[in-house]
Design an enzyme around this catalytic site. Sequence first.
Site, short mmCIF file in Angstrom:
data_model
loop_
_atom_site.label_atom_id
_atom_site.label_comp_id
_atom_site.label_asym_id
_atom_site.label_seq_id
_atom_site.Cartn_x
_atom_site.Cartn_y
_atom_site.Cartn_z
N ASN A 394 0.84 -1.20 0.00
CA ASN A 394 0.00 0.00 0.00
C ASN A 394 0.88 1.25 0.00
O ASN A 394 1.72 1.42 0.89
CB ASN A 394 -0.90 0.01 1.25
CG ASN A 394 -1.76 1.25 1.33
OD1 ASN A 394 -2.80 1.34 0.69
ND2 ASN A 394 -1.34 2.24 2.13
N GLU A 395 0.70 2.08 -1.00
CA GLU A 395 1.32 3.41 -1.07
C GLU A 395 2.83 3.41 -0.87
O GLU A 395 3.38 4.25 -0.16
CB GLU A 395 0.65 4.37 -0.09
CG GLU A 395 -0.80 4.70 -0.46
CD GLU A 395 -1.38 5.85 0.34
OE1 GLU A 395 -0.71 6.34 1.27
OE2 GLU A 395 -2.51 6.27 0.03
N ASN A 444 -5.45 4.61 -4.47
CA ASN A 444 -6.01 5.41 -3.39
C ASN A 444 -6.18 6.84 -3.92
O ASN A 444 -5.20 7.51 -4.22
CB ASN A 444 -5.09 5.41 -2.17
CG ASN A 444 -4.89 4.02 -1.60
OD1 ASN A 444 -5.65 3.10 -1.89
ND2 ASN A 444 -3.87 3.85 -0.77
N TYR A 450 -8.21 15.95 -0.51
CA TYR A 450 -6.85 16.50 -0.45
C TYR A 450 -6.53 17.39 -1.64
O TYR A 450 -5.57 18.15 -1.62
CB TYR A 450 -5.83 15.37 -0.35
CG TYR A 450 -5.89 14.63 0.96
CD1 TYR A 450 -5.77 15.30 2.17
CD2 TYR A 450 -6.10 13.26 1.00
CE1 TYR A 450 -5.84 14.63 3.37
CE2 TYR A 450 -6.17 12.58 2.20
CZ TYR A 450 -6.05 13.26 3.38
OH TYR A 450 -6.13 12.60 4.58
N TRP A 529 -12.82 4.59 2.16
CA TRP A 529 -11.90 4.79 3.27
C TRP A 529 -12.53 5.81 4.22
O TRP A 529 -12.59 6.96 3.91
CB TRP A 529 -10.54 5.30 2.78
CG TRP A 529 -9.53 5.28 3.89
CD1 TRP A 529 -9.17 6.31 4.71
CD2 TRP A 529 -8.76 4.14 4.30
NE1 TRP A 529 -8.23 5.90 5.61
CE2 TRP A 529 -7.97 4.57 5.39
CE3 TRP A 529 -8.69 2.82 3.90
CZ2 TRP A 529 -7.09 3.71 6.05
CZ3 TRP A 529 -7.83 1.98 4.55
CH2 TRP A 529 -7.03 2.42 5.61
N LYS A 550 -12.37 9.92 8.71
CA LYS A 550 -13.00 9.63 7.41
C LYS A 550 -14.04 8.53 7.51
O LYS A 550 -14.68 8.18 6.50
CB LYS A 550 -11.94 9.25 6.39
CG LYS A 550 -10.97 10.37 6.02
CD LYS A 550 -10.06 9.95 4.88
CE LYS A 550 -9.01 11.01 4.58
NZ LYS A 550 -8.01 11.12 5.67
#
Length: 658
Positions: A394-395, A444, A450, A529, A550
């Site tokens: 992930n990321e 994501n 953002y 999310w 969130k």
Amino acid sequence: MKKPFLFLLSVCAFCATGIARETLSLNDGWKFRYGWNFAGPKWAPVTLPHTWNTADAEADHPYTRTLGIYRTDLAVPSEWKGKRVFLRFKGAATVADVMVNDRWLGQHRGGYTAFCYEITDLLTPGKKVPMRVRVSNAETTDVLPLAGDFTVFGGLYRGVELIVTDPLCISPLDHGSSGVTIRQDSLTDAEARLSVHVRLLNPTGKEQTVTVEVAGKTFEGKGVTEATIPVTLPNPRRWDGVRDPFLYTLTAKVGTDSVTETFGVREFRFDPDKGFFLNGRHLRLRGVCRHQEWEGKLSALTEAEHLRDVEIMRDMGANAVRLAHYPQAKELYDACDRAGLIVWAEIPFVGPGGYDDEGYVPSERLHENARQQLVEMIRQHGNHPSIVTWGLFNELRMRPDPTPFLKELNALAKQEDPTRPTVAASNLGMDAPLTFVTDLIAWNRYDGWYGGMPKNLGAFLDAVHKKHPRLRIAISEYGAGASILHHEEAIRKPNAGGKFHPEAWQTEYHILNWAELSKRDFVWGSFIWNLFDFAASHRTEGDRNGINDKGLVTHDRKTFKDAFWFYKANWRDDIPVLHLCEKRFVERKADKIFVRAFSNVGPAELFVNGKSAGIAEPDALRVLTWKGVALNPGENVIELRAVNGKASDTCRWNRPKE
């Protein structure tokens, strides 16, 4: 003294029955203290599951990453003479050293998978044996995760158990698994063909007969340390997601020992143009993400909390869940099997997201730990029919470049389980090398939180599909923060890093993002999310520090935000849903307001103090709106009634008296 005595009685009762295997809880009778803290509090009694981080999601509480020590005494009944005894930890975060009778058994590195040791030779029947476990959740560079936008809790947070068997037994020592692997080889309406692999602990050194009982039939194989038994199920009933989550029960036996597993038979595929198919039927994966923690208990959950979370998922209408960012408790996977939820399971190979940190330090020790955690996840959870994909990262960032090692991990996952594709969650561009490592890829995206606006999400997906038409793509995260205490009349995007997170923008965000996602069949799944607010110690935003807000549901699971009801109205047709938004926005300032509601029962009429404000028709996303609704000074009674009479909702709003 009472708890060890009761434990001894339960063991003796088991021995008297002549049962060859018993699994016994070892969650009571522990004592705990912090390591290296001799001047602090002395040993305190604790019951497992336990974490020392239970207050770390409270405002301004320090995030404790340290060493904790647990000890207890095990009463060994005389009836255990001639038995084998195994000590199994369901999860210890994140590094655990285990000592029994002053002997070091080993160190387990990784907080989210089970591990097991045999302690037979360290026990003396009829006597007590001391046990000591040193557990650390301190930061390291060689145990996953190295980073992540979530709190890494410490402790024996999933509990401990003893397994008592005869000398010849099915092995509990295979990477913490049950020792029984069920592999589906082929499936038609006429029959399902399976291979059941059973690993043995066999002191005789001679070939043993291993049997498998399933669906009223018995199948047989032979082996010394392992056996593979072919199984055929005629006219199989398929595990078919939420529509029919049918499970078979299988019992493997050798000698007097036995292990029982549940499983399901199903076929699925991911198509780059048409998305996900289960048993030949297209199924849009309407998913959520879930962290394993609750307010007050944080990671030290019981089965009740896991079951409640799955119940909430199904109540909302979700049919899929991404279990982020690590393997979660067996009880949760079992519940997903029974509920028919499609599961994305993953290891904690997590990058820093938008923070200045490293999620990857390319050392051989880290590589070995990643391999270990991947194998443990697959071996321990591979029998769950709900799991359709193994997540590898992930990321992660490109400096240092993790691509060569990720390709190795991908090959290892295919070696361990050739029946499931691999997947990853990226926050990089569509052409980044990490896009092409795994079988499936997801992104994501936080368009409208953002940066950018939700329409950018649709543009991105279309661009990826056009440029890389053979990629099988999904959205692994999308979401926006919301405080149930923050409200304003205008619906506008706030500062994501600020202290004011109005709930109405989260609602708007999800309406606009779902509008983009719901019309693109080539997107095989999308995962909100997050379903629940969760602890993220470094965050200083929203209505309190240390929380990622969130979630569509609050950290304590008591309050369901308006966005939850938006999805429930869109994802469920089997029950009536009519929800009036902004009911918590009690103290209004404007004399005329905008009113929004969600309905899966058609048009609804809005009443203010008994007077009709008009009938609204739901749009394509089942949203109802009224503009310029007048409020009287003082209290206003608001009622929403479905025209067909199947549902209603109500609230009270106050306007300042003139």
